[in-house]
Write a protein that holds these residues in place. Structure first.
Motif, PDB file in Angstrom:
ATOM      1  N   LYS A  40       0.829  -1.217   0.000  1.00 23.32           N
ATOM      2  CA  LYS A  40       0.000   0.000   0.000  1.00 23.32           C
ATOM      3  C   LYS A  40       0.858   1.260   0.000  1.00 23.32           C
ATOM      4  O   LYS A  40       0.569   2.219  -0.719  1.00 23.32           O
ATOM      5  CB  LYS A  40      -0.943   0.001   1.218  1.00 23.32           C
ATOM      6  N   GLN A  41       1.923   1.253   0.825  1.00 24.40           N
ATOM      7  CA  GLN A  41       2.803   2.417   0.878  1.00 24.40           C
ATOM      8  C   GLN A  41       3.497   2.638  -0.465  1.00 24.40           C
ATOM      9  O   GLN A  41       3.608   3.777  -0.942  1.00 24.40           O
ATOM     10  CB  GLN A  41       3.843   2.232   1.986  1.00 24.40           C
ATOM     11  N   GLN A  84       3.568  10.255  10.049  1.00 21.26           N
ATOM     12  CA  GLN A  84       3.639   8.924  10.645  1.00 21.26           C
ATOM     13  C   GLN A  84       3.995   9.075  12.127  1.00 21.26           C
ATOM     14  O   GLN A  84       4.422  10.160  12.551  1.00 21.26           O
ATOM     15  CB  GLN A  84       4.685   8.074   9.929  1.00 21.26           C
ATOM     16  N   ASN A 119       0.296   7.475   7.272  1.00 16.16           N
ATOM     17  CA  ASN A 119       0.415   6.012   7.388  1.00 16.16           C
ATOM     18  C   ASN A 119       1.161   5.638   8.671  1.00 16.16           C
ATOM     19  O   ASN A 119       2.265   6.120   8.904  1.00 16.16           O
ATOM     20  CB  ASN A 119       1.171   5.456   6.173  1.00 16.16           C
ATOM     21  N   PRO A 120       0.559   4.775   9.502  1.00 19.11           N
ATOM     22  CA  PRO A 120      -0.779   4.184   9.408  1.00 19.11           C
ATOM     23  C   PRO A 120      -1.834   5.148   9.958  1.00 19.11           C
ATOM     24  O   PRO A 120      -1.705   5.648  11.078  1.00 19.11           O
ATOM     25  CB  PRO A 120      -0.671   2.918  10.262  1.00 19.11           C
ATOM     26  N   ILE A 148      -3.484   5.649   4.561  1.00 16.11           N
ATOM     27  CA  ILE A 148      -3.169   4.229   4.382  1.00 16.11           C
ATOM     28  C   ILE A 148      -3.456   3.500   5.685  1.00 16.11           C
ATOM     29  O   ILE A 148      -3.031   3.956   6.762  1.00 16.11           O
ATOM     30  CB  ILE A 148      -1.685   4.034   3.996  1.00 16.11           C
ATOM     31  N   THR A 149      -4.153   2.378   5.603  1.00 13.15           N
ATOM     32  CA  THR A 149      -4.431   1.598   6.810  1.00 13.15           C
ATOM     33  C   THR A 149      -4.750   0.150   6.464  1.00 13.15           C
ATOM     34  O   THR A 149      -5.270  -0.135   5.388  1.00 13.15           O
ATOM     35  CB  THR A 149      -5.611   2.199   7.608  1.00 13.15           C
TER      36      THR A 149
END
Length: 329
Positions: A40-41, A84, A119-120, A148-149
């Motif tokens: 995802k990242q 983050q 993120n996250p 993003i999770t």
């Protein structure tokens, strides 16, 4: 951040993101969800690079040579912001979000977009999450926010409702195995199962020697079942290991015992290499007690995000496991 290639299973997701750019319909807020280890990242980074690049390639990927690409690679691009936790395992704080809000009051310094990646996202504490809503409710000029999770249920519903959503799916097994065979030397089938089909997580497990650790843990777990190991002593050793994969391993052993009870085929097991001992356990344990232990494991996994005494946690699980085997004799 310098890579201009995509992980093979992310190609369909990239095509969707590139269509936003090509059609000039880039969402102001994007929520990317999916299990750990799916990239995802990497996908969010690629989207950011393409949005900021001055000379993107025909397929939408960044060029890697323009001033924006060089600044991002040097982690000094003023219009690329990463939010983050300041320490591993800690929350994203309200101070970080307030600082972000202040940054967003200024116009982007380049002519393209400004991109913020959180993120996250679920690790924003309650105050930070409420403050973050301001970023979504009052979007600023040419600013794209990417959340993003792998735990979307932990996000505020008001945050989720204001985002365009993209769910990254687990790739087909043959794609995962083909990729792993090029990147790791260990048993790719087993790694794929332990990582629940997530290629990057499987690669991480290989690099960290998780198969060896898992095999040692199974030996002691089997020793408890045979009344040859003390569950309290084992718990003292186990609490020093990373709890997330270890709890999944134990849960997978219990699931496989249940599957073996119902005569599942070996290819349907999480741990096909352990079929023989797991089948033996399935034939002598009382299934209702196995299900109760499974419920305890699920509840324990839900408690992991809160402060928990790991040694007491494993003692509870392993003592219950010992009792199940003792009562079934």
């Amino acid at each position: 951040m310098n890579s201009n290639s995509l992980l093979p299973w992310l190609q369909p997701d990239w095509e969707q993101l590139y269509s936003y750019i090509a059609q000039k319909r880039v969402p102001q807020a994007l929520l990317i969800t999916g299990n750990k280890g799916l990239g995802k990242q990497q996908l969010a980074n690629q989207f950011a690079l393409s949005l900021l690049c001055a000379n993107p390639q025909p397929n939408g990927l960044h060029c890697g040579y323009c001033d924006s690409c060089k600044l991002i690679n040097a982690e000094t691009h003023p219009d690329f912001i990463n939010i983050q936790p300041e320490e591993v395992g800690k929350s994203i704080t309200i101070a970080q979000i307030r600082n972000l809000i202040t940054q967003l009051t200024l116009k982007p310094q380049f002519e393209a977009y400004r991109v913020v990646i959180v993120n996250p996202a679920e690790q924003m504490n309650h105050a930070a999450a409420n403050a973050f809503l301001k970023c979504l409710e009052e979007p600023t000029e040419r600013t794209i926010i990417i959340l993003i999770t792998d735990k979307p249920a932990k996000l505020l519903a008001t945050i989720v409702s204001r985002c365009q959503k993209m769910a990254i799916n687990i790739p087909a097994k043959d794609i995962t195995l083909t990729w792993l065979q090029r990147h790791v030397q260990e048993d790719t089938e087993l790694l794929c199962g332990l990582a629940r089909g997530a290629p990057l997580l499987a690669q991480q497990y290989a690099e960290e020697g998780h198969i060896t650790i898992r095999n040692e843990c199974f030996k002691t777990w089997w020793g408890i079942a045979k009344q040859q190991c003390n569950p309290v002593i084992v718990a003292e050793d186990w609490h020093k290991l990373p709890e997330a994969p270890l709890l999944f391993w134990v849960t997978s052993w219990i699931i496989d015992i249940i599957k073996c009870f119902y005569l599942a085929n070996i290819e349907n097991l999480y741990n096909p290499d352990l079929e023989k001992p797991l089948k033996e356990l399935s034939q002598r344990l009382e299934l209702t007690r196995v299900y109760k232990l499974y419920d305890l494991l699920l509840e324990t996994r839900r408690r992991l995000d809160s402060p928990v005494n790991k040694q007491l946690m494993f003692e509870e699980i392993l003592i219950k496991w010992s009792e199940i085997n003792l009562l079934s004799k």
